[in-house]
Design a protein around this motif. Structure first.
Motif, mmCIF file in Angstrom:
data_model
loop_
_atom_site.group_PDB
_atom_site.id
_atom_site.type_symbol
_atom_site.label_atom_id
_atom_site.label_comp_id
_atom_site.label_asym_id
_atom_site.label_seq_id
_atom_site.Cartn_x
_atom_site.Cartn_y
_atom_site.Cartn_z
ATOM 1 N N THR A 201 -20.199 23.007 57.017
ATOM 2 C CA THR A 201 -19.855 24.353 56.541
ATOM 3 C C THR A 201 -19.486 24.356 55.059
ATOM 4 O O THR A 201 -19.698 25.348 54.364
ATOM 5 C CB THR A 201 -18.686 24.942 57.352
ATOM 6 O OG1 THR A 201 -17.548 24.062 57.253
ATOM 7 C CG2 THR A 201 -19.061 25.081 58.822
ATOM 8 N N ALA B 139 -21.788 25.261 52.017
ATOM 9 C CA ALA B 139 -22.031 26.625 51.556
ATOM 10 C C ALA B 139 -21.856 26.751 50.040
ATOM 11 O O ALA B 139 -22.431 27.653 49.418
ATOM 12 C CB ALA B 139 -21.089 27.600 52.266
ATOM 13 N N GLY C 106 -25.096 25.319 53.813
ATOM 14 C CA GLY C 106 -23.980 25.079 54.714
ATOM 15 C C GLY C 106 -24.226 25.573 56.116
ATOM 16 O O GLY C 106 -23.287 25.623 56.915
ATOM 17 N N ASN D 269 -22.579 29.159 55.387
ATOM 18 C CA ASN D 269 -23.034 30.181 54.438
ATOM 19 C C ASN D 269 -22.546 31.567 54.850
ATOM 20 O O ASN D 269 -22.122 32.373 54.018
ATOM 21 C CB ASN D 269 -24.563 30.183 54.367
ATOM 22 C CG ASN D 269 -25.112 28.915 53.746
ATOM 23 O OD1 ASN D 269 -24.420 28.209 53.031
ATOM 24 N ND2 ASN D 269 -26.377 28.620 54.047
ATOM 25 N N TYR E 162 -18.687 31.777 54.457
ATOM 26 C CA TYR E 162 -18.348 31.948 53.037
ATOM 27 C C TYR E 162 -18.667 33.363 52.561
ATOM 28 O O TYR E 162 -17.864 34.008 51.872
ATOM 29 C CB TYR E 162 -19.126 30.918 52.217
ATOM 30 C CG TYR E 162 -18.843 30.949 50.736
ATOM 31 C CD1 TYR E 162 -17.600 30.544 50.242
ATOM 32 C CD2 TYR E 162 -19.812 31.361 49.821
ATOM 33 C CE1 TYR E 162 -17.335 30.565 48.878
ATOM 34 C CE2 TYR E 162 -19.557 31.377 48.463
ATOM 35 C CZ TYR E 162 -18.314 30.988 47.996
ATOM 36 O OH TYR E 162 -18.052 31.005 46.644
#
Length: 246
Positions: A169, A172, A177, A181, A184
């Motif tokens: 993760t 991102a 990610g 993504n 975020y």
């Protein structure tokens, strides 16, 4: 009276945490992010395993190398993920390679230590019996030690995989990610359904990976289910001796 469809769609406008309409309308986006998350995780752990295995064998073969190998992999594991990706970015550019390389480096300490622990737990009498049967180093490793060390090795793979699902993760920040993504993006816009849905999917991925690898472990190591692994090793050694006597 507001229709059920109107009530469902209003949860997006109301920015509610739980929103079925968001899942329905963004299903393709969620699927694409999940696929990216899965392949980044799988490729990273696979490459890490290919690197960790010879490193573990090297550390076991030459004791002088064990300290530096374990020390280096431990130091790499302590580097914050944001700092790791930032250091790799100038070298690898804005690409998925940044995330994959970072995850590979993070996975090494978990895999190397578990491979060493698994090999160290193989009963000594089993090794001696195999050598007595004329097993060379390679045949001993592949035919005797690795099968008995599999529970420890696969335990390390499970831990590394679940850890990689979480760390993906962070990718991102470079646009790779997976579900990160969406997390975020949702945090930047304060879009609650996006943050919660992507987070839940990330947790489900970790659980599914862990359950799947546990199933593989049990399938490949049936003797470990009832804690008879050492007994199995003893019986294996006995069979080798019997075969030698014959």
């Amino acid at each position: 009276m507001t229709s059920s469809a109107g009530q469902a769609s209003s949860c997006v406008a109301a920015n509610e945490w739980i929103c079925a309409e968001y899942v329905r309308t963004r299903s393709q986006e969620l699927a694409d992010a999940t696929v990216q998350h899965v392949w980044i995780t799988a490729v990273s752990v696979g490459i890490a395993l290919l690197i960790a295995f010879p490193l573990a064998l090297l550390a076991r073969r030459w004791r002088a190398a064990a300290g530096p190998i374990l020390g280096l992999t431990t130091v790499l594991y302590t580097i914050p993920s944001l700092a790791m990706f930032a250091l790799l970015l100038p070298v690898l550019g804005l690409s998925a390679a940044v995330v994959v390389t970072g995850l590979v480096l993070y996975s090494l300490t978990l895999l190397v230590r578990n491979i060493l622990a698994g090999l160290a737990s193989v009963p000594g009498e089993t090794r001696e019996a195999a050598r007595g049967m004329g097993y060379g180093p390679v045949r001993l490793l592949l035919g005797v030690e690795l099968p008995l060390a599999l529970p420890g090795v696969l335990a390390g793979v499970r831990i590394a995989t679940v850890s990689a699902v979480s760390l993906t993760t962070v990718g991102a920040i470079v646009g790779y990610g997976g579900l990160g993504n969406l997390i975020y993006s949702g945090m930047q816009t304060l879009f609650k359904p996006e943050v919660l849905t992507a987070s839940v999917l990330c947790v489900l991925l970790a659980v599914l990976f862990d359950v799947a690898l546990l199933g593989v472990q049990r399938l490949l190591t049936p003797w470990s289910r009832n804690r008879t692994r050492r007994r199995f090793g003893g019986r294996f050694a006995h069979r080798l001796r019997v075969g030698k006597a014959v």
